[in-house]
Design a protein around this motif. Structure first.
Motif, short mmCIF file in Angstrom:
data_model
loop_
_atom_site.label_atom_id
_atom_site.label_comp_id
_atom_site.label_asym_id
_atom_site.label_seq_id
_atom_site.Cartn_x
_atom_site.Cartn_y
_atom_site.Cartn_z
N GLY A 99 0.81 -1.20 0.00
CA GLY A 99 0.00 0.00 0.00
C GLY A 99 0.85 1.26 0.00
N THR A 100 0.17 2.39 -0.09
CA THR A 100 0.85 3.67 -0.22
C THR A 100 1.67 4.06 0.99
N GLY A 101 1.38 3.54 2.14
CA GLY A 101 2.12 3.92 3.34
C GLY A 101 3.42 3.18 3.54
N ILE A 102 3.77 2.29 2.64
CA ILE A 102 4.95 1.45 2.83
C ILE A 102 6.24 2.25 2.91
N SER A 103 6.31 3.39 2.24
CA SER A 103 7.54 4.18 2.22
C SER A 103 7.60 5.21 3.35
N ALA A 104 6.49 5.45 4.01
CA ALA A 104 6.46 6.48 5.06
C ALA A 104 7.33 6.04 6.22
N PRO A 105 8.08 6.87 6.85
CA PRO A 105 8.22 8.30 6.60
C PRO A 105 9.44 8.65 5.74
N GLN A 106 10.05 7.69 5.07
CA GLN A 106 11.26 7.95 4.29
C GLN A 106 11.01 8.84 3.07
N LEU A 107 9.86 8.72 2.45
CA LEU A 107 9.55 9.48 1.25
C LEU A 107 8.40 10.43 1.54
N PRO A 108 8.31 11.50 0.74
CA PRO A 108 7.21 12.44 0.97
C PRO A 108 5.87 11.83 0.61
N GLY A 109 4.81 12.39 1.18
CA GLY A 109 3.47 11.99 0.79
C GLY A 109 3.20 12.44 -0.63
N PHE A 110 2.08 11.98 -1.17
CA PHE A 110 1.77 12.28 -2.57
C PHE A 110 1.67 13.78 -2.81
#
Length: 53
Positions: free
Chosen positions: A20-31
């Protein structure tokens, strides 16, 4: 711990992980931040409809 069957399938190349979209959080910015950063980097300001989205 992962089941042995899953590990075997992964090693055999028979597994696809869907994340899902939260897999990279918090390393990458939100959309929203990503869109804003790209807009700034390309010097293309968002139009009115994009600002409201």
């Amino acid at each position: 711990m992962f089941p042995g069957e899953l590990i075997d399938a992964l090693l055999a190349g028979n597994v696809v992980f869907l994340c899902g979209t939260g897999i990279s959080a918090p390393q990458l910015p939100g959309f929203r931040k990503l869109v804003d950063d790209v807009s700034i980097a390309l010097a293309v300001p968002p139009d009115a409809s994009e600002q409201g989205a």
